[in-house]
Each structure stands twice: as C-alpha cells, then as structure tokens.
Design a protein around this motif. Sequence first.
Motif, mmCIF file in Angstrom:
data_model
loop_
_atom_site.group_PDB
_atom_site.id
_atom_site.type_symbol
_atom_site.label_atom_id
_atom_site.label_comp_id
_atom_site.label_asym_id
_atom_site.label_seq_id
_atom_site.Cartn_x
_atom_site.Cartn_y
_atom_site.Cartn_z
ATOM 1 N N ALA A 1 0.830 -1.205 0.000
ATOM 2 C CA ALA A 1 0.000 0.000 0.000
ATOM 3 C C ALA A 1 0.862 1.251 0.000
ATOM 4 N N ALA A 2 1.956 1.236 0.777
ATOM 5 C CA ALA A 2 2.855 2.391 0.824
ATOM 6 C C ALA A 2 3.500 2.633 -0.533
ATOM 7 N N ARG B 1 -5.279 -2.960 -12.378
ATOM 8 C CA ARG B 1 -6.176 -2.077 -11.628
ATOM 9 C C ARG B 1 -5.423 -0.890 -11.025
ATOM 10 N N LEU B 2 -4.272 -1.177 -10.443
ATOM 11 C CA LEU B 2 -3.504 -0.111 -9.803
ATOM 12 C C LEU B 2 -2.977 0.876 -10.837
ATOM 13 N N TYR B 3 -2.354 0.353 -11.873
ATOM 14 C CA TYR B 3 -1.835 1.218 -12.917
ATOM 15 C C TYR B 3 -2.956 1.982 -13.611
ATOM 16 N N GLU C 1 -8.041 5.251 -3.300
ATOM 17 C CA GLU C 1 -7.982 4.469 -2.060
ATOM 18 C C GLU C 1 -8.934 3.270 -2.121
ATOM 19 N N GLN C 2 -10.100 3.445 -2.709
ATOM 20 C CA GLN C 2 -11.027 2.329 -2.867
ATOM 21 C C GLN C 2 -10.435 1.259 -3.780
ATOM 22 N N THR C 3 -9.816 1.700 -4.869
ATOM 23 C CA THR C 3 -9.189 0.759 -5.789
ATOM 24 C C THR C 3 -8.042 0.028 -5.116
ATOM 25 N N GLU D 1 -9.360 -2.688 -2.965
ATOM 26 C CA GLU D 1 -9.795 -3.840 -3.752
ATOM 27 C C GLU D 1 -8.602 -4.639 -4.277
ATOM 28 N N VAL D 2 -7.535 -3.938 -4.632
ATOM 29 C CA VAL D 2 -6.327 -4.617 -5.092
ATOM 30 C C VAL D 2 -5.728 -5.473 -3.977
ATOM 31 N N LEU D 3 -5.647 -4.908 -2.784
ATOM 32 C CA LEU D 3 -5.102 -5.655 -1.656
ATOM 33 C C LEU D 3 -5.996 -6.838 -1.299
ATOM 34 N N ALA D 4 -7.304 -6.651 -1.409
ATOM 35 C CA ALA D 4 -8.226 -7.752 -1.139
ATOM 36 C C ALA D 4 -8.038 -8.870 -2.170
ATOM 37 N N LEU D 5 -7.804 -8.493 -3.418
ATOM 38 C CA LEU D 5 -7.554 -9.467 -4.475
ATOM 39 C C LEU D 5 -6.328 -10.311 -4.150
ATOM 40 N N LEU D 6 -5.345 -9.670 -3.504
ATOM 41 C CA LEU D 6 -4.104 -10.347 -3.159
ATOM 42 C C LEU D 6 -4.153 -10.992 -1.773
ATOM 43 N N GLY D 7 -5.280 -10.850 -1.102
ATOM 44 C CA GLY D 7 -5.406 -11.415 0.237
ATOM 45 C C GLY D 7 -4.564 -10.719 1.271
ATOM 46 N N ALA D 8 -4.239 -9.442 1.023
ATOM 47 C CA ALA D 8 -3.308 -8.717 1.875
ATOM 48 C C ALA D 8 -4.034 -7.957 2.980
#
Length: 210
Positions: free
Chosen positions: A69-70, A170-172, A195-197, A200-207
């Motif tokens: 995230a950082a 998604r991030l890019y 921040e919402q995206t 969702e990206v972190l959730a996709l990665l299980g982070a």
Amino acid sequence: MRWVSGPGALTLRATARELGMAAPSLYRYYPDHRALVQAVVADLYLDLARALEAARDRDPGAPTGQKLAAAARELRTWVLGHRREFSLLFGKPVADAGTAPQDPSHEASWRFGGVFLGLMTQLWKEDVIPPPAGGRGETAWLEQLEELREHLTEDVPLPVLRVFIEAWVRLYGIVSMEAFGHLDFALADPEPLFEQTLYEVLALLGATWE
C-alpha cells in the motif's frame, strides 16, 4: 530531467541548449536521439524505483500488504508530480522510449517493476493470495504469462501470476487515468477512488489493509 515543452521536445539540440552546451558537444555523450531518450528513460525509472523502494522500506516490520500500500501510494504521488515524465515512460509518445530486453533502459524498468512484483511474490510465499475465479477465455491469456514467468526468480504458478497481472492493471489503470486527466469529467478529487481501488487490489491479493 524535467522539461517544459513535453517529451516530444526531447531532442539532442534542445537538450544541449538546456544544458548550455553546443549540440555537437552532446554527441560525445549520446551518439544519436535514441541513445539520449534511452538514457533519460533509464534515469526516470531509477528515480521512480528509488522512491518506491524508500516507501516500501520506511517501516521494515510492517506486514507485506502495508508495504504494498505504501509503494502504491508513492507511485501515485510520484506520477502526479511528474506527469510529463510519466507520459514518456508509460505513454510512449517518443518512439525511442522503449524498454525491450536489448534497450539500455530495460534493467532500470525491471527495477521499478520489481518493487511491486517482489511484494506480490512475498504475499504468495505467505500463502495469503486466494485462488482466482475462472473467467471467459482464461486459458488463452493465461498461457501467455509463461514468457513472463521465465523472467522471474521464483516459480510462481500461472494462476497466481494471473492475480498479479490483474492487481497491477487495476492499480496502474487508476493512476494512469488520473495522471492523464481522464477522471476530470467526474471527479475533482480522485484520491478517494484511488484508495477504494487500492483496497480492492489488496483484497484481491489477500493482503492486510491496515
């Protein structure tokens, strides 16, 4: 290197003028326009990579998800502060701004990409990435990731690599749309959407989010 007129103005003559040199003198360092562009691209990728690495390493004891995230937030910060440079790196308005394996800027671009790839690989090692759901045409595009996997130091399974690609797209995508002004029609401040995206990206990665 920063420039006012945009990446299209990145010529040997213009660069020499900016540096207070005669154009012929610059040929001692860069034999042609391609060499100049490649040097600038490599320098920009290294600058971006260093910024991401610093963000990633700011809290060494943080969970991998927080480090990711950082780095993602630092990517957005760097891009919004270097829109023209971002255009050169990712918009490719100059034909010579490639990062193919034979290009001098290839290693620098992989250092940048390695920040996110390394963090995602670490999440895979931590066994937190959920298995991806099947999708239309999955086999056809999943097989294309074999070539990418050959460049990795870890034998990441194709389904996991698929999750990596989805997360990066998604991030890019959100960062790129904001950088090029494609969200202006709807959002005066795209940060909440970013921040919402990211969530969702972190959730996709299980982070872990926080």
